[in-house]
Scaffold this active site. Structure first.
Site, mmCIF file in Angstrom:
data_model
loop_
_atom_site.group_PDB
_atom_site.id
_atom_site.type_symbol
_atom_site.label_atom_id
_atom_site.label_comp_id
_atom_site.label_asym_id
_atom_site.label_seq_id
_atom_site.Cartn_x
_atom_site.Cartn_y
_atom_site.Cartn_z
ATOM 1 N N LYS A 203 20.312 18.144 3.367
ATOM 2 C CA LYS A 203 20.231 19.765 3.466
ATOM 3 C C LYS A 203 19.117 20.583 4.006
ATOM 4 C CE LYS A 203 21.539 22.544 -0.890
ATOM 5 N NZ LYS A 203 21.616 21.474 -2.398
ATOM 6 N N GLU A 209 13.079 10.259 4.382
ATOM 7 C CA GLU A 209 13.311 9.208 4.797
ATOM 8 C C GLU A 209 14.318 9.333 5.649
ATOM 9 O OE1 GLU A 209 13.516 9.613 1.438
ATOM 10 O OE2 GLU A 209 13.300 7.761 -0.281
ATOM 11 N N GLY A 264 23.697 18.089 -3.145
ATOM 12 C CA GLY A 264 23.972 17.447 -1.874
ATOM 13 C C GLY A 264 25.220 15.986 -2.913
ATOM 14 N N ARG A 265 25.594 15.596 -4.215
ATOM 15 C CA ARG A 265 25.847 14.806 -4.319
ATOM 16 C C ARG A 265 27.704 15.358 -4.555
ATOM 17 N NH1 ARG A 265 22.150 15.798 -8.167
ATOM 18 N NH2 ARG A 265 22.310 16.514 -10.337
ATOM 19 N N GLU A 350 22.217 10.622 -11.774
ATOM 20 C CA GLU A 350 21.645 11.941 -10.954
ATOM 21 C C GLU A 350 22.177 13.049 -12.102
ATOM 22 O OE1 GLU A 350 19.268 12.816 -7.565
ATOM 23 O OE2 GLU A 350 21.387 13.249 -6.759
ATOM 24 N N HIS A 381 34.655 -13.198 -10.862
ATOM 25 C CA HIS A 381 33.872 -14.158 -10.835
ATOM 26 C C HIS A 381 32.356 -14.571 -10.858
ATOM 27 C CE1 HIS A 381 37.354 -16.489 -9.632
ATOM 28 N NE2 HIS A 381 37.351 -14.765 -8.823
ATOM 29 N N LYS A 501 8.328 11.014 -5.660
ATOM 30 C CA LYS A 501 8.093 11.138 -4.271
ATOM 31 C C LYS A 501 6.353 12.080 -4.281
ATOM 32 C CE LYS A 501 12.871 14.171 -3.138
ATOM 33 N NZ LYS A 501 13.238 14.969 -2.947
HETATM 34 C C1 G6Q Z 1 21.801 14.781 -4.935
HETATM 35 C C2 G6Q Z 1 20.399 15.043 -3.989
HETATM 36 C C3 G6Q Z 1 20.179 14.080 -3.215
HETATM 37 C C4 G6Q Z 1 20.105 14.807 -1.897
HETATM 38 C C5 G6Q Z 1 19.000 13.741 -1.235
HETATM 39 C C6 G6Q Z 1 18.658 13.863 0.138
HETATM 40 O O1 G6Q Z 1 22.515 15.558 -5.297
HETATM 41 O O2 G6Q Z 1 20.117 16.724 -3.891
HETATM 42 O O3 G6Q Z 1 19.979 13.190 -3.505
HETATM 43 O O4 G6Q Z 1 21.358 14.774 -1.510
HETATM 44 O O5 G6Q Z 1 17.748 13.610 -1.443
HETATM 45 O O6 G6Q Z 1 17.966 15.728 0.443
HETATM 46 P P1 G6Q Z 1 19.105 16.506 1.426
HETATM 47 O O7 G6Q Z 1 20.209 16.443 2.194
HETATM 48 O O8 G6Q Z 1 18.014 17.228 1.685
HETATM 49 O O9 G6Q Z 1 18.248 15.171 2.905
#
Ligand code: G6Q
Length: 534
Positions: A203, A209, A264-265, A350, A381, A501
């Protein structure tokens, strides 16, 4: 705060009622399953095996009213800026709104742009699937690598696995998220550069990462294809940050946009679902959206007492806040859903892992539960021992499907038998008398007895389809929303990820320069020194 309300206090008193009874006794009521279950199309939800009574449920429904759930739900669907800390609307529901004329944010309709991106995704995924769009050397794509993390990884990874039955089998799908290079390197070892498409899902397009993995992928591709223009054919981006995407070298036409009003989620039905759409095709993707929409409209219109996400949320609150059960197991009886527990872990933890209210006050009650789980029967199990005989009670959601996708009825009958048997065992246990009557040696009786009374909810679908998956995800999304409303917290930011972070940035500098120059505690300093020593 909500715990000062009369209804909260009334519920606190009521918790004693279930301490003094058992599910066995509660099941003497012949109408219990009728009263504590809801059907929605092909989905049957049985919540009768929870430690609730009609009076408790009535009070929980009253609690939802006290928290103004009705108005808050309206605010969600109509694009009010309910993500108050980030001043954003929360409109993931617009992504799967297949019927409304318009959904307004700041007086402009968002549906038009959503449809535009969906059409672009459809055209693109068709072309990849049919081999119309090819790599730099003219070969069709056989490996699709989604590079993203958190919300830009867990959804597409979970859903691509969940719907593998419906997938294009000639292609392999990989999901690279971890900055540990073994994630990208192990993936690249399996890919042919001429036939690999990279989807950079971010996003913000700044996540460390993802960007590190994306640059490594680009270098790998260019080392092999030796032509900078290959990036255009082999890389696309899913992002809200067009400038950053272009400076990476991905052209405008290869950007699939989404917006700040999609967290994001919650982003699987947005451009973030591109890898999934390539895998299952646009028609199945549409069915997924229809499933989501089915539950959105149920959540919007069903009376609270027949509203599945509302009931899920209230039972969660009952267990967490009134019966001190702070953990929740998610147990899908489907191998395809094996990533679903970790997907929900992010969605719930989250969203509702917060300790201040929207107004910034420290809450005086518990909020989000610990979410965890594993596909059944594997968990049986492993950790189910603790569910059955451990000292803590852990409520569990059992998710199952009547029909299997492969025609192997022997497997399916056994799977369903386990699925149902576990809920029976958890709820009703096995008393000392029953064990004794089986002639068991007396010293073993305590070990072989099960006290029961362990709550569970059962979700039974007809079959795992794109539509049922969409329904399932939306149920939990709205459950999370309802709980956030009752706890008075903002379920849509995630500021708790920031501190780690920013500290990692500083420590990263120290590791790079091989000396410690920021102030740290003794333990942290010692660990950095260990890492940088020769
Ligand atoms: C989700 C969070 C988080 C996000 C990641 C990746 O709701 O905001 O998990 O999706 O940190 O972020 P980017 O899509 O910006 O790389």
């Amino acid at each position: 705060m909500i715990d000062q309300s009369d209804i909260w206090k009334k519920l606190q008193k009521r918790s004693q009622e279930v301490e003094d009874t058992t599910l066995k006794v509660l099941f003497e009521d012949k109408d219990r399953v009728k009263n504590f279950s809801i059907t929605l199309d092909e989905l049957f939800v049985d919540f009768s095996k929870n430690l609730i009574t009609s009076a408790i449920l009535d009070d929980l429904l009253e609690l939802a009213k006290t928290a103004h759930l009705e108005e808050k739900r309206e605010a969600l669907f109509t694009g009010e800026k309910i993500n108050t800390t980030e001043k954003r609307s929360v409109l993931h529901t617009a992504l799967r709104d297949l019927h409304s004329e318009e959904v307004l944010v700041d007086d402009s309709d968002v549906l038009e742009n959503i449809k535009k991106v969906q059409n672009k995704m459809e055209g693109f995924s068709d072309n990849i699937r049919k081999g119309v769009r090819r790599g730099h050397t003219g070969k069709n794509f056989t490996s699709i690598v989604n590079i993203g993390i958190g919300g830009s990884d867990l959804g597409p990874k979970m859903a691509t696995e969940a719907l593998r039955y419906y997938s294009q089998r000639e292609m392999s799908f990989y999901f690279v998220s971890n900055i540990d290079s073994s994630a990208i390197d192990e993936t690249l070892l399996r890919c042919d550069p001429e036939r690999t498409l990279f989807i950079i899902a971010s996003k913000t397009f700044t996540t460390e990462e993802t960007m590190t993995n994306a640059f490594t992928a680009k270098e790998w591709l260019l080392n092999s294809l030796k032509d900078a223009s290959a990036v255009e054919k082999h890389f696309v981006a899913l992002s809200t940050n067009k400038d950053a995407v272009e400076s990476f070298g991905i052209s405008k036409e290869n950007i699939f946009e989404f917006w700040d009003f999609v967290g994001g989620r919650y982003s699987l039905p947005s451009a973030i679902g591109l890898s999934l759409m390539i895998s299952i095709g646009k028609d199945h993707f549409k069915e997924l959206l229809e499933g989501y929409e089915r539950v959105d409209s149920h959540f919007k219109t069903a009376p609270f007492e027949k509203n599945i996400p509302v009931i899920m949320a209230l039972i969660g609150i009952w267990n967490n806040n009134f019966l001190s059960m702070h953990s929740q197991a998610i147990l899908p009886y489907s191998e395809y859903l094996r990533f679903f527990p970790s997907y929900l872990q992010q969605l719930e933890m989250e969203s509702n892992g917060k300790s201040v209210t929207k107004e910034g006050e420290r809450v005086t009650y518990d909020t989000g539960q610990v979410i965890w789980g594993e596909a059944g029967t594997n968990g049986q199990h492993a950790f189910y021992q603790l569910l059955h005989q451990g000292t803590q009670k852990i409520p569990a959601d059992f998710i199952g499907f009547k029909e299997s996708l492969f025609n192997r009825s022997e497997h399916q009958k056994k799977l369903l038998a386990h699925f149902i048997a576990q809920t029976e065992a958890l709820a009703f246990g096995k008393s000392k008398d029953e064990v004794e009557s089986e002639g068991i040696e007396s010293s073993l009786i305590p070990h072989k007895s099960f006290e029961g009374n362990r709550p569970s909810t059962t979700f039974l679908f007809q079959k795992l389809t794109p539509q049922s998956l969409g329904m399932l995800i939306a149920l939990y999304e709205h459950k999370v929303f309802v709980q956030g409303v009752i706890w008075g917290i903002n379920s849509f930011d995630q500021m708790g990820v920031e501190l780690g972070k920013s500290l990692a940035k500083k420590i990263g500098q120290e590791i790079e320069e091989k000396r410690v120059f920021f102030k740290h505690d003794m333990s942290t300093q010692g660990l950095i020194e260990k890492v940088i020593e020769k």
